[in-house]
Motif scaffolding. Sequence first.
Motif, PDB file in Angstrom:
ATOM      1  N   PRO A  37       0.773  -1.197   0.063  1.00 56.11           N
ATOM      2  CA  PRO A  37       0.131   0.098   0.054  1.00 56.11           C
ATOM      3  C   PRO A  37       0.693   1.240   0.204  1.00 56.11           C
ATOM      4  N   ALA A  38       0.283   2.363  -0.644  1.00 54.82           N
ATOM      5  CA  ALA A  38       0.835   3.649  -0.287  1.00 54.82           C
ATOM      6  C   ALA A  38      -0.180   4.897  -0.421  1.00 54.82           C
ATOM      7  N   VAL A  58      -6.022   8.129  -8.784  1.00 56.91           N
ATOM      8  CA  VAL A  58      -6.179   7.161  -7.837  1.00 56.91           C
ATOM      9  C   VAL A  58      -7.418   7.402  -7.441  1.00 56.91           C
ATOM     10  N   ARG A  59      -8.198   8.350  -7.596  1.00 60.89           N
ATOM     11  CA  ARG A  59      -9.620   8.222  -7.480  1.00 60.89           C
ATOM     12  C   ARG A  59     -10.549   7.630  -8.546  1.00 60.89           C
ATOM     13  N   VAL A  69      -8.962   1.532  -0.484  1.00 62.46           N
ATOM     14  CA  VAL A  69      -8.079   2.101   0.725  1.00 62.46           C
ATOM     15  C   VAL A  69      -8.176   1.053   1.727  1.00 62.46           C
ATOM     16  N   VAL A  70      -7.031   0.647   2.163  1.00 61.79           N
ATOM     17  CA  VAL A  70      -6.795  -0.461   3.080  1.00 61.79           C
ATOM     18  C   VAL A  70      -6.226  -0.029   4.507  1.00 61.79           C
ATOM     19  N   TYR A  82      -3.993   4.841   2.919  1.00 60.74           N
ATOM     20  CA  TYR A  82      -3.047   4.042   2.096  1.00 60.74           C
ATOM     21  C   TYR A  82      -4.056   3.215   0.915  1.00 60.74           C
ATOM     22  N   TYR A  83      -3.542   3.105  -0.058  1.00 62.54           N
ATOM     23  CA  TYR A  83      -4.225   2.454  -1.320  1.00 62.54           C
ATOM     24  C   TYR A  83      -3.458   1.649  -1.778  1.00 62.54           C
ATOM     25  N   ALA A  84      -4.212   0.152  -2.097  1.00 61.10           N
ATOM     26  CA  ALA A  84      -3.522  -0.890  -2.538  1.00 61.10           C
ATOM     27  C   ALA A  84      -4.577  -1.703  -3.507  1.00 61.10           C
TER      28      ALA A  84
END
Length: 184
Positions: A37-38, A58-59, A69-70, A82-84
């Motif tokens: 995730p970042a 990202v959206r 979103v994790v 944090y997105y994955a």
Amino acid sequence: MPTDDLPETLHVTTAEQLRAVSNLTRHRIMAVLRFEPATITQIAQRVGLAKGSSSYHVRLLERAGLVKVVRTRKVRGVTERYYAMAARSIALPDPGEGGPDVLMRHAVADLEASPVDERHVRMAHLRLTEEQFAQLGARLQALADEYRELSDPSLPDTSLVFALFHPARPEQTEQTEQTEGDTK
């Protein structure tokens, strides 16, 4: 976030999803999120984008269900997300006859941007039975799966792209050109 709880494959089925993955910048963002995730800031740094552009892309990926979103955390009163990836791999529909293959276009763009001394590019013309063709396809897939399991997120990124296909035969090409000429 451990990838153990992610679905193995997400099949791209909607026009919104296909538009999302068809963009090279979003393709590169998904590559960043492949192993860990970042945040928007981290994604922007790794892809070389402004934070606003990174957030926009990202959206779009999130709306299409390709990333999620994790985890969140508060940093100086701001919620950091944090997105994955939404799955370990993304499967695109067959582009159909004459349709561009978005994965290959992105792979070629990434290949062209990579350092020349860090490439292994080969092309082989083979004559195979249908059974050999199927066996080779299965072996290539198994090899890619084996090395994906060995991937370590702390190591530099490596991309593997393969295409096993029967080229268009001259009579198919002539028929396609005639059909296109008739529709113009």
